[in-house]
Design a protein around this motif. Structure first.
Motif, short mmCIF file in Angstrom:
data_model
loop_
_atom_site.label_atom_id
_atom_site.label_comp_id
_atom_site.label_asym_id
_atom_site.label_seq_id
_atom_site.Cartn_x
_atom_site.Cartn_y
_atom_site.Cartn_z
N VAL A 1 0.86 -1.20 0.00
CA VAL A 1 0.00 0.00 0.00
C VAL A 1 0.89 1.25 0.00
O VAL A 1 0.70 2.18 -0.79
N ALA A 2 1.89 1.26 0.89
CA ALA A 2 2.78 2.42 0.96
C ALA A 2 3.56 2.59 -0.35
O ALA A 2 3.78 3.72 -0.81
N MET A 3 3.95 1.47 -0.96
CA MET A 3 4.68 1.55 -2.24
C MET A 3 3.78 2.16 -3.32
O MET A 3 4.25 2.94 -4.16
N CYS A 4 2.50 1.81 -3.32
CA CYS A 4 1.56 2.39 -4.30
C CYS A 4 1.57 3.92 -4.17
O CYS A 4 1.59 4.64 -5.16
N HIS A 5 1.55 4.38 -2.91
CA HIS A 5 1.53 5.83 -2.68
C HIS A 5 2.83 6.47 -3.17
O HIS A 5 2.82 7.47 -3.89
N LYS A 6 3.95 5.86 -2.78
CA LYS A 6 5.24 6.44 -3.17
C LYS A 6 5.38 6.45 -4.69
O LYS A 6 5.88 7.41 -5.28
N TYR A 7 4.91 5.38 -5.32
CA TYR A 7 5.04 5.30 -6.78
C TYR A 7 4.24 6.42 -7.45
O TYR A 7 4.72 7.08 -8.37
#
Ligand code: CMC
Length: 433
Positions: free
Chosen positions: A175-181
């Protein structure tokens, strides 16, 4: 009605069959129609499953008339007050609250699996930066079975446990990676010294050049959001997970099916829709206009965050979320934010309106969760992914319960066919087109 042991199905004077009535621990009895077709040639018809119990389950109980929600028998209010999310995960998965030693070991296990396979990071690059996070979630969580196929024997309890741990541990990282991406910032690795929620907030908000110190009030608020979303018996996404799993599909694929279902605005997509709706309303003076739109049969608009298939009374999760909302806004000194004022006023007006009273439409969990998430600095398009993070444990517990159930069969509903009767393809069908 509660003492009924069976029902007899009659066609005029003739008895067609005897249907057993089953009794659970609590809640309505159910008519067992498993052999109805075999004995009578009839199917039942229940679009939307308004009157259908699809399985036996020991995980969650809801009394929609009384506004009661229990996980493994414990009231949601007590769990939200006295437990943390990982304790609730343990309870949902294993049926009992953990002892301190059990919780330490469970927490350790989860923490040891928070990192994702490094090659999974390449997967993100295939998506456009402006892709909706739920679109990326569906792709990336689905891809997990390509990375963790060392423990995919669904008949093995040990493998199922390993998959549960991996999913609960890795979904927040994804989930956090989706945001960072989507923001173009580098991914942040998990930090195993932090708690589940602190770690997630850090992966969301820190950058390699600027660390993030989580505020304990906000950590508690997010922990509570996750507890409130952890399970909700046979809702649409959980039923989707069960149906996908009934064919023997692997758990990563099944959870992905649940994520896809959750995305819809009538389900988990509602938290995002609530915030968009509040922004669209924009001002307290415009509320009556939107209430009228919601009541207009010819207008598809619905008041998002209102109504529930099961709750015909206050959603207990919404009450807790409302309190959390106050706590967070007080802590951040944001109590007068326009969105919150709007939400309070909208709730007040709707609860006094004859249409909403008559149809028993109360605020649901999504009505306030969006405001809390907004205050926590979570972007609106990430809200449903946050819901998925909380619900992962529920999906996994139901999947596991189903696989272990000796009555389990592939889910295969039938239909009332209303199409064309048998007909032949005309020899000249191309010419006649
Ligand atoms: N605004 C206006 N009217 C509504 C609303 C609403 N939010 N919800 C239901 N109604 C009306 C609906 O038009 C229908 O009227 P009528 O009987 O005249 O046709 C009546 O109330 C019953 O609605 P329904 O759609 O038959 O009820 P349902 O049980 O199939 O739907 C629901 C439940 C949650 C999908 C629906 O209430 C809804 O669309 N709410 C808005 C979306 C929302 O907030 N969803 C989050 C649900 S809670 C979290 C989760 O489970 O994911």
């Amino acid at each position: 009605m509660n003492n009924l042991r069976s029902l007899t199905l009659n066609d005029d004077a003739q008895s067609l069959c005897e249907l057993p009535v089953l009794t659970g621990t609590t809640g309505p009895n159910v008519i067992d129609v498993q052999h109805l077709y075999r004995e009578t040639g009839l199917f039942t018809y229940d679009p939307g499953f308004n009157s259908t119990a699809s399985c036996r389950s020991t995980i969650t109980f809801i009394d929609g008339e009384e506004g009661v929600l229990l996980y493994r028998g414990y009231p949601i209010e007590q769990l939200a007050e006295q437990c943390n999310f990982l304790e609730v995960c343990y309870l949902i998965l294993k049926g009992e609250l953990p002892t301190t030693t059990q919780l330490d070991s469970f927490q350790h296990n989860i923490t040891m699996h928070t990192m994702v396979h490094d090659q999974l990071t390449n997967f993100f690059k295939g998506f456009r930066r402006d892709a909706h996070p739920m679109a990326i979630m569906v792709g990336v969580v689905g891809a997990l079975s390509a990375f963790y196929h060392d423990a995919l024997d669904i008949r093995s309890k040990k493998d199922r446990e390993m998959c549960s741990i991996r999913l609960i541990a890795k979904v927040p990282t994804i989930v956090a990676m989706c945001h960072k991406y989507s923001t173009g910032l580098p991914f942040m690795y998990p930090n195993n010294k932090l708690s589940y929620v602190e770690n997630f907030l850090r992966m969301m908000h820190a950058t390699p050049c600027d660390d993030y110190q989580a505020n304990p009030v906000l950590v508690r608020a997010l922990d509570r959001i996750l507890i409130l979303h952890a399970d909700h018996e046979q809702n649409a996404s959980t039923s989707t997970v069960r149906l996908a799993g009934s064919s023997g599909a692997n758990p990563f694929a099944c959870i992905t099916a649940g994520i896809a279902c959750l995305w819809g605005a009538a389900h988990g997509g509602a938290n995002e829709a609530v915030l968009n709706m509040l922004e669209k309303i924009g001002d307290v003076s415009k509320i009556p206009e939107f209430i009228n739109k919601a009541k207009d049969k010819n207008d598809p608009f619905r008041l998002m965050g209102f109504g529930h298939r099961v709750y015909k009374n206050h959603d207990p999760r919404a009450r807790l979320m409302r309190t959390t909302c106050h706590e967070v806004l007080n802590e951040l000194g944001l109590h007068d934010i326009k969105l919150f004022e709007l939400a309070l006023e909208l709730e007040r007006i709707a609860l006094e309106d004859e249409y909403f009273i008559e149809k028993k439409l109360y605020p649901n969990v999504d009505f306030y969760s969006g405001i809390v998430l907004h205050a926590l600095g979570i972007p609106t398009n990430m809200f449903t992914a946050m819901f998925a993070m909380g619900r992962t444990v529920g999906w996994i517990a139901h999947w596991d319960e189903m696989i272990a159930d000796p009555e389990q069969k592939i889910g295969r509903p039938r239909q009332l066919y209303t199409g064309a009767m048998r007909r032949d393809v005309p020899a000249d069908h191309r010419k006649s087109n």
